[in-house]
Write a protein that holds these residues in place. Structure first.
Motif, short mmCIF file in Angstrom:
data_model
loop_
_atom_site.label_atom_id
_atom_site.label_comp_id
_atom_site.label_asym_id
_atom_site.label_seq_id
_atom_site.Cartn_x
_atom_site.Cartn_y
_atom_site.Cartn_z
N LEU A 141 18.95 43.05 -14.25
CA LEU A 141 19.03 43.84 -13.02
C LEU A 141 19.36 45.29 -13.31
N ALA A 142 20.23 45.52 -14.30
CA ALA A 142 20.52 46.90 -14.70
C ALA A 142 19.26 47.58 -15.23
N TYR A 143 18.46 46.82 -15.96
CA TYR A 143 17.20 47.34 -16.47
C TYR A 143 16.28 47.71 -15.30
N GLY A 144 16.22 46.83 -14.29
CA GLY A 144 15.40 47.11 -13.13
C GLY A 144 15.88 48.33 -12.36
N ILE A 145 17.19 48.54 -12.29
CA ILE A 145 17.73 49.71 -11.60
C ILE A 145 17.34 50.99 -12.34
N VAL A 146 17.37 50.95 -13.66
CA VAL A 146 16.95 52.11 -14.45
C VAL A 146 15.48 52.44 -14.19
N ILE A 147 14.63 51.42 -14.16
CA ILE A 147 13.21 51.63 -13.88
C ILE A 147 13.03 52.20 -12.47
N LEU A 148 13.81 51.69 -11.51
CA LEU A 148 13.73 52.21 -10.14
C LEU A 148 14.10 53.69 -10.09
N LEU A 149 15.17 54.06 -10.76
CA LEU A 149 15.60 55.46 -10.76
C LEU A 149 14.57 56.37 -11.42
N ILE A 150 13.98 55.90 -12.52
CA ILE A 150 12.94 56.69 -13.18
C ILE A 150 11.74 56.86 -12.25
N GLY A 153 12.04 46.91 -4.53
CA GLY A 153 11.75 45.61 -5.10
C GLY A 153 11.61 45.62 -6.60
N LEU A 154 11.45 46.80 -7.20
CA LEU A 154 11.35 46.89 -8.66
C LEU A 154 12.59 46.36 -9.35
N VAL A 155 13.73 46.43 -8.68
CA VAL A 155 14.98 45.99 -9.29
C VAL A 155 14.90 44.54 -9.73
N ILE A 156 14.21 43.72 -8.95
CA ILE A 156 14.06 42.30 -9.29
C ILE A 156 12.66 42.01 -9.84
N ILE A 157 11.65 42.56 -9.21
CA ILE A 157 10.28 42.20 -9.58
C ILE A 157 9.92 42.70 -10.98
N TYR A 158 10.37 43.89 -11.33
CA TYR A 158 10.01 44.41 -12.65
C TYR A 158 10.61 43.56 -13.77
N PRO A 159 11.91 43.23 -13.74
CA PRO A 159 12.43 42.33 -14.79
C PRO A 159 11.74 40.96 -14.80
N LEU A 160 11.44 40.44 -13.60
CA LEU A 160 10.76 39.14 -13.53
C LEU A 160 9.41 39.21 -14.24
N LEU A 161 8.63 40.25 -13.96
CA LEU A 161 7.32 40.37 -14.60
C LEU A 161 7.47 40.64 -16.09
N GLY A 162 8.48 41.40 -16.47
CA GLY A 162 8.68 41.66 -17.90
C GLY A 162 8.96 40.39 -18.68
N HIS A 163 9.89 39.59 -18.18
CA HIS A 163 10.21 38.33 -18.85
C HIS A 163 9.02 37.37 -18.82
N ALA A 164 8.33 37.30 -17.67
CA ALA A 164 7.18 36.41 -17.57
C ALA A 164 6.06 36.84 -18.51
N SER A 165 5.90 38.15 -18.69
CA SER A 165 4.85 38.64 -19.60
C SER A 165 5.12 38.22 -21.03
N TRP A 166 6.40 38.13 -21.41
CA TRP A 166 6.71 37.65 -22.75
C TRP A 166 6.25 36.21 -22.92
N HIS A 167 6.46 35.39 -21.91
CA HIS A 167 6.03 33.99 -22.01
C HIS A 167 4.52 33.86 -21.94
N ALA A 168 3.86 34.78 -21.24
CA ALA A 168 2.40 34.81 -21.28
C ALA A 168 1.92 35.12 -22.69
N TYR A 169 2.60 36.05 -23.34
CA TYR A 169 2.26 36.39 -24.73
C TYR A 169 2.46 35.19 -25.65
N ARG A 170 3.55 34.49 -25.48
CA ARG A 170 3.80 33.31 -26.31
C ARG A 170 2.74 32.24 -26.07
N ALA A 171 2.25 32.15 -24.84
CA ALA A 171 1.24 31.13 -24.53
C ALA A 171 -0.08 31.41 -25.23
#
Length: 269
Positions: free
Chosen positions: A45-54, A240-258
């Motif tokens: 969530l802290a990561y998402g807040i940083v992305i939101l501020l940027i 919504g980036l605060v939650i959605i961006y971290p969710l997509l980031g983590h999910a993209s890692w699992h897409a890469y693993r797949a």
């Protein structure tokens, strides 16, 4: 009289880029991404807040400088550079997967295995965004000539209430779609790969494109999900980036693993 046996056609070599993916896999990637987000959620969530501020600072700067006419292509360009900005989220998911401890500095000071190749990839993707934005300005000029940008308050009537506006929308959507397809193909898996493996930038981007092309049906579903969640973020004023961006980031890692399971096997080995 000796008979010459018929010559059989050579067997087709296996496609090393095709994977056994199903349309249900993207929802599994999201579920695993949510699980990673809820593991030490304060980090994500802290990561998402940083992305939101940027993002807010970037949008505010464009408006303050009178460059609001490139705001819409800039939002589209965010989908191109988004995977680079999510590097820390990939690292968190990688550490959870490997059973390694999680610390704040691990997310914000990541050391990719590819070293400076990640920076080179970032430069290439940033150049792609600049070309995309310039193409959008040229398309506007081709249809509206020297007519100044009317501002965000009046752009909707200008586009949807005139024939020229509709024509520009059709052409702009077609050109933007080509940019979007190429951008998604080269960036979907290249950034996680550069974090996880010692490869060069062009190999990672080419591998990403090959993986997308040879698993197109499922990855189109994934692309639609990413776009839909990003549009939801915009509809909330980017909060919504605060939650959605971290969710997509983590999910993209699992897409890469797949699509690249050999990388996980090498790490375990």
């Amino acid at each position: 009289m000796p008979m010459i046996p018929p010559v059989a056609a050579p067997l087709a070599p296996p496609n090393r880029w095709a994977r056994s993916l199903t349309p249900a896999d993207p929802s599994q990637w999201l579920a695993r991404g949510w699980r990673d987000l809820m593991t030490r959620p304060s980090l994500s969530l802290a990561y998402g807040i940083v992305i939101l501020l940027i993002s807010l600072a970037f949008v505010g700067t464009l408006i303050a400088l009178g460059r609001d006419y490139i705001l819409f292509p800039a939002f589209a360009g965010f989908l191109v550079v988004g995977p680079i900005l999510a590097l820390g989220l990939y690292e968190k998911s990688r550490r959870i997967e490997a059973g390694e401890p999680l610390h704040w500095h691990d997310l914000f000071f990541v050391r990719p295995r590819s070293g400076g190749q990640l920076l080179f990839t970032g430069v290439l993707l940033s150049l792609l965004v600049m070309v995309w934005m310039r193409a959008a300005v040229i398309i506007y000029a081709l249809f509206f000539g020297l007519l100044p940008f009317p501002g965000l308050d009046h752009i909707a009537p200008m586009l949807f209430a005139t024939k020229v506006g509709w024509a520009m929308l059709v052409v702009g959507t077609a050109v933007g779609g080509l940019f979007a397809a190429f951008s998604f193909a080269v960036s979907a898996f290249s950034i996680p790969m550069l974090l996880d493996e010692d490869v060069d930038a062009l190999t990672a981007m080419g591998s990403s494109m090959a993986l997308v092309w040879n698993n197109l049906r499922v990855l189109l579903i994934w692309a639609v999900i990413v776009l839909a969640l990003f549009l939801i973020s915009l509809a909330t004023g980017m909060l919504g980036l605060v939650i959605i961006y971290p969710l997509l980031g983590h999910a993209s890692w699992h897409a890469y693993r797949a699509v690249n399971p050999a990388s996980a096997e090498r790490q375990r080995g």
